[in-house]
Scaffold this active site. Structure first.
Site, PDB file in Angstrom:
ATOM      1  N   HIS A   1     -25.513  15.635   7.609  1.00 34.45           N
ATOM      2  CA  HIS A   1     -26.718  14.951   7.131  1.00 34.45           C
ATOM      3  C   HIS A   1     -26.433  14.067   5.911  1.00 34.45           C
ATOM      4  O   HIS A   1     -26.716  12.857   5.965  1.00 34.45           O
ATOM      5  CB  HIS A   1     -27.820  15.967   6.824  1.00 34.45           C
TER       6      HIS A   1
ATOM      7  N   GLU B   1     -30.504  21.094  -4.660  1.00 30.87           N
ATOM      8  CA  GLU B   1     -31.677  21.736  -4.054  1.00 30.87           C
ATOM      9  C   GLU B   1     -31.306  22.908  -3.163  1.00 30.87           C
ATOM     10  O   GLU B   1     -32.007  23.927  -3.145  1.00 30.87           O
ATOM     11  CB  GLU B   1     -32.447  20.692  -3.246  1.00 30.87           C
ATOM     12  N   ASP B   2     -30.203  22.801  -2.437  1.00 32.11           N
ATOM     13  CA  ASP B   2     -29.899  23.777  -1.381  1.00 32.11           C
ATOM     14  C   ASP B   2     -28.668  24.640  -1.629  1.00 32.11           C
ATOM     15  O   ASP B   2     -28.350  25.496  -0.802  1.00 32.11           O
ATOM     16  CB  ASP B   2     -29.714  23.046  -0.043  1.00 32.11           C
TER      17      ASP B   2
ATOM     18  N   HIS C   1     -26.852  14.562  -2.484  1.00 36.02           N
ATOM     19  CA  HIS C   1     -28.279  14.581  -2.782  1.00 36.02           C
ATOM     20  C   HIS C   1     -28.969  15.902  -2.487  1.00 36.02           C
ATOM     21  O   HIS C   1     -30.022  16.197  -3.066  1.00 36.02           O
ATOM     22  CB  HIS C   1     -28.994  13.423  -2.057  1.00 36.02           C
TER      23      HIS C   1
ATOM     24  N   ASP D   1     -32.664   9.181   3.429  1.00 35.59           N
ATOM     25  CA  ASP D   1     -32.755  10.602   3.752  1.00 35.59           C
ATOM     26  C   ASP D   1     -33.840  10.847   4.799  1.00 35.59           C
ATOM     27  O   ASP D   1     -33.636  11.562   5.785  1.00 35.59           O
ATOM     28  CB  ASP D   1     -33.047  11.374   2.466  1.00 35.59           C
TER      29      ASP D   1
END
Length: 575
Positions: free
Chosen positions: A69, A97-98, A93, A158
């Site tokens: 991704h 967050e992940d 990016h 995105d």
């Protein structure tokens, strides 16, 4: 940007540059070097390796490794000519967050610019923000974009890739929610940044999710009209090339197909739902790219109108009066076989902006190595973005997303003050929106408006190119009806604040009257307690900023009168 190849030692226990990294990152590097031949391939390989390390073991809904991704997002950005810093941030990016990677680590390894971009697209924690998480994430992203517009460009790429893979989400409700949010918020951002390729693809992908049957019908109609389109527009294009050459204008002339959602919106409902046929001119527009100056565009326009009859009311001059997103072209339509065919005329530089939007500035300034100055990349001089920045601090968390949708929906118009100053507004704006855009401080005192010299009400909708002159009075007290007429988030936020303030004042007056009346019935005098400061002390003790706030609570039945009077000692000592 500093040399970012120190990652092997911090926080992760090492991020080995696997032998497969060079091969995996090769498509990205190739796409980037098509625009910037001397770009730093080593830096991109390193950023890919870091992202791959932190996303190890994570999978997409499709079953593909998660790293596919961010790599796809970076390639999308490379294809439109974004700089190396943006591609590095795109690869990283989702890490903050992940995964366990922190913004501080990103900054230490890749520099402050990359960290700002990654942080700008990182969602806020839903467990902390609850129902307001989405709205506050967009607010954060807009604030970040005011520092560096590349934040929004990454977010759009995105979303394009997420929509491409949306079919892998097992729940239809979630697919539709993502598609709808894309239409309402991300598509308008793409339009305002001039990223039309992203806009078109997002619209078509979201259209396929939200209205699959209509999407398939338009695909079928377009396929059936292909041969007729080629013949009809091919003949027109050949004639236009000859006419322009005879006039001495060097230009490229070609048909550019319209995308499915654009065709769907332009079709009558019955044609979209039941079939019918598409006329050739409905499937594409003719684009004339002039090899010359702005003046040559007008020469080309005159040559084409001299040969082909123009359609009434079809001409739009977006060269002398550009759209809100930097777009510049002449728009017209000519008749072929009795049917109108849209024609766009622009220079090569205008065509680059019409294709790449804000990315065109990056492509032009990036030289051969893909590096751009921080000042150029961070420049946020778009009127629509400045409008968002002006009103967003005033919007409550629950209202921000609605205001954003209102400000972004539709296109934009430009109207003028009597002095000739252009004022850019969202499409569908009224004189109310104009008033608050010109001056939020004095807008409430407007009592009417002159539009092209004619008296109109404040609720009157404005059109592109009109001259608008406000008529003001001595008092600033906007009526509640203005809120329904307001289109922009800027105006709506100020109006909600003004209406709330007026309602608070009214409640405060009612509350004080009720307290005074009850105090008198109990043999007390409220004014005496106000004058000696006792009432104010009680207000502060009960948690109110002042007496007005306390009386407002009484007027709204949030604080019983007898309870307040009891704190004053009236109910007890005077009863």
């Amino acid at each position: 940007m500093p040399d970012a190849r120190r990652f092997g030692g911090f926080a992760s226990g090492g991020a080995p540059e696997a032998d497969t990294t060079a091969e995996a990152a090769a498509p990205l590097i190739a796409a980037h070097r098509r625009v910037f031949p001397l770009a730093d391939a080593g830096l991109l390989r390193h950023a890919y390796a870091v992202a791959d390390h932190w996303h190890a073991g994570q999978m997409r809904k499709s079953g593909a490794p998660y790293i596919t991704h961010p790599l796809a997002v970076a390639i999308l950005l490379a294809d439109i000519g974004m700089d190396t810093t943006t591609l590095v941030a795109a690869l990283l990016h989702d890490t903050v967050e992940d995964t366990g990677l922190t913004i501080g680590q990103v900054k230490a390894e890749f520099g402050a610019e990359v960290a700002v971009l990654v942080d700008g697209v990182t969602k806020l924690d839903g467990s902390k923000w609850g129902d307001h998480a989405e709205g506050e994430t967009f607010r954060k992203m807009i604030l970040a974009a005011s520092i560096d517009l590349r934040v929004l460009v990454i977010k759009l790429a995105d979303r394009v890739h997420n929509l491409r893979t949306l079919g892998h989400h097992p729940k239809r409700e979630k697919r539709e929610r993502i598609a709808r949010a894309s239409m309402e918020l991300l598509v308008p951002f793409a339009q305002r940044l001039g990223l039309y390729d992203f806009q078109r693809e997002m619209e078509d992908l979201a259209f396929a999710t939200l209205a699959p049957e209509a999407h398939e019908r338009v695909r079928t109609l377009l396929r059936e009209a292909e041969d007729e389109r080629r013949a009809a527009l091919g003949e027109l294009i050949t004639g236009m090339r000859a006419e322009l050459a005879a006039t001495g204008v060097r230009a490229q002339v070609q048909a550019r197909p319209r995308h499915l959602y654009s065709i769907h919106r332009a079709l009558p409902a019955e044609a979209s739902e039941s079939g019918g046929r598409l006329r050739p001119a409905e499937t594409a527009r003719v684009v004339v790219v002039v090899e010359g100056t702005e003046a040559d565009c007008y020469v080309a326009l005159g040559a084409l109108h001299g040969r082909w009859a123009p359609v009434d009311d079809s001409f739009r001059d977006y060269i002398s009066m550009p759209k809100y997103n930097m777009y510049r072209s002449l728009h017209t339509a000519v008749l072929i076989g009795g049917e109108p065919a849209g024609v766009l005329i622009r220079t090569r530089a205008m065509d680059a902006v019409a294709t790449y939007g804000v990315a065109a500035r990056i492509r032009e300034a990036g030289g051969r190595d893909g590096k751009v100055s921080a000042d150029l990349a961070r420049q946020a001089d778009l009127d629509w973005l400045n409008r968002l920045l002006a009103w967003q601090p005033l919007a409550a968390p629950g209202d921000f997303l609605d205001g954003l949708r209102a400000d972004l929906s539709g296109g934009g118009i430009v109207v003028f003050t009597p002095a000739g100053v252009p004022v850019k507004l969202p499409e569908g704006s009224t004189a109310v929106d104009f008033a608050y855009t010109v001056s939020s401080a004095t807008a409430g005192s407007a009592v009417g408006v002159l539009v092209n010299g004619m008296r109109k009400s404040m609720e009157n909708r404005l059109a592109h190119g009109q001259v608008v002159d406000l008529i003001t009075g001595p008092y600033a007290d906007p009526p509640d009806s203005w809120l329904a007429a307001a289109r922009s988030g800027h105006a709506r936020t100020h109006l909600k604040a003004a209406i709330a303030s007026r309602m608070a004042d009214e409640a405060s007056v009612l509350g004080r009257a009720a307290a005074a009346k009850q105090a008198a019935a109990l043999g007390g005098d409220l004014r005496e307690h106000e004058d000696n400061g006792t009432a104010f002390s009680v207000a502060r003790r009960l948690g109110f900023a002042d007496l007005d706030a306390l009386y407002e609570a009484v007027g709204r039945d949030q604080l019983p009168v007898v309870e307040f009077l009891g704190h004053l000692g009236i109910a007890v000592s005077q009863a």
